[in-house]
Design an enzyme around this catalytic site. Structure first.
Site, PDB file in Angstrom:
ATOM      1  N   HIS A  94     -52.229 100.002  42.700  1.00  0.00           N
ATOM      2  CA  HIS A  94     -51.981  99.439  43.992  1.00  0.00           C
ATOM      3  C   HIS A  94     -50.690 100.095  44.639  1.00  0.00           C
ATOM      4  O   HIS A  94     -51.001 100.169  45.747  1.00  0.00           O
ATOM      5  CB  HIS A  94     -51.654  98.260  43.917  1.00  0.00           C
ATOM      6  CG  HIS A  94     -50.557  97.633  42.926  1.00  0.00           C
ATOM      7  ND1 HIS A  94     -49.191  97.882  43.615  1.00  0.00           N
ATOM      8  CD2 HIS A  94     -50.200  97.333  41.724  1.00  0.00           C
ATOM      9  CE1 HIS A  94     -48.334  97.623  42.681  1.00  0.00           C
ATOM     10  NE2 HIS A  94     -48.831  97.291  41.500  1.00  0.00           N
ATOM     11  N   ASP A 136     -58.644  96.040  37.943  1.00  0.00           N
ATOM     12  CA  ASP A 136     -57.986  95.576  38.797  1.00  0.00           C
ATOM     13  C   ASP A 136     -57.391  96.986  39.551  1.00  0.00           C
ATOM     14  O   ASP A 136     -57.146  97.817  39.049  1.00  0.00           O
ATOM     15  CB  ASP A 136     -56.507  94.589  38.678  1.00  0.00           C
ATOM     16  CG  ASP A 136     -56.857  93.277  37.953  1.00  0.00           C
ATOM     17  OD1 ASP A 136     -58.077  92.975  38.008  1.00  0.00           O
ATOM     18  OD2 ASP A 136     -55.908  92.284  37.828  1.00  0.00           O
TER      19      ASP A 136
HETATM   20 ZN   LIG Z   1     -53.262  94.460  40.518  1.00  0.00          ZN
END
Ligand SMILES: [Zn+2]
Length: 245
Positions: A211, A56
């Protein structure tokens, strides 16, 4: 570094993991990876011996190429849940992921907590990312993993309208805050073994990007991925998520 909000959310997940899903824990239920109360998500089927490595928060200029080298060296295919905002600035890297026949999924544009986002924001996040990924790769994107695993009925509805299957996980550890690759791999291996005893495949999450901070060190996550591959490659089958849908 992850944001204080993210830290709170992940801490919440940890609390639920320790205590089990308490009655009235509505907000946690929308975050807890195994929760299906707001809709049916893809986690992992009862298929003994199958492991899906998923990554991710990429693509990341420093760590994604290293991870791709590791996967290529061991001839393992994985699934990458990309952030649209990162993909847009690094289309070459997205093409490289696709060219190596890894599966690409949507992880939103810039990682909001969708337990708190309005329908308009959720739709925009999904659609914008979908468009960028499909423009770069020329391939339809079919899977969506919500940031922080946050799910509500509206997330499922919008994902469905956009032709996206919502994905959770069943093997995750705090690789984003853990400096030791050995400990990350050890914790994941324990989860994989527990799942195996239940006849369940493992949907493993690691992070090849950050992120909130694209310069976050993901060396431990990349090394942990290689350790998991080395440990299981002769006895298990590594699959991408499209094998399960
Ligand atoms: Zn994430």
């Amino acid at each position: 570094m992850i944001s204080p909000v993210a830290t709170g959310i992940y801490a919440g997940l940890g609390a639920v993991a320790g205590a089990g899903l308490a009655v009235g824990a509505y907000s946690y239920a929308s975050l807890w990876p195994g929760s299906q109360i707001f809709g049916k998500a893809l986690t992992a089927p009862k298929r003994l011996g199958e492991l899906a490595l998923t990554f991710d928060d990429g693509p990341n200029a420093e760590w994604t190429p290293r991870l791709l080298d590791v996967l290529a060296k061991h001839e393992v295919r994985a699934t990458f849940f990309l952030l649209g905002s990162h993909a847009e600035t690094q289309p070459e890297l997205v093409r490289r992921i696709a060219a190596a026949e890894h599966l690409i999924g949507n992880h939103s544009w810039d990682h909001p907590n969708m337990a708190r986002s309005g329908a308009g924001v959720i739709r925009e996040e999904l659609q914008r990312t979908q468009k960028v990924l499909e423009q770069i790769t020329g391939t339809r994107v079919k899977f969506f993993r919500p940031p922080y695993g946050a799910r509500r009925p509206v997330v499922f509805r919008i994902a469905r309208e956009l032709g996206l299957k919502v994905v959770t996980s069943n093997a995750m550890t705090s690789d984003w805050s853990e400096p030791s690759a050995e400990r990350i791999a050890e914790r994941l291996a324990k989860k994989i073994e527990r799942l195996r005893k239940r006849g369940q495949a493992a949907n493993i999450v690691l992070h090849d990007g950050g992120h909130g901070d694209p310069s976050a060190n993901r060396a431990p996550s990349v090394a942990a991925a290689e350790a998991i591959i080395q440990k299981y490659k002769s006895t298990r089958r590594f699959v991408t998520l499209d094998a399960w849908s």
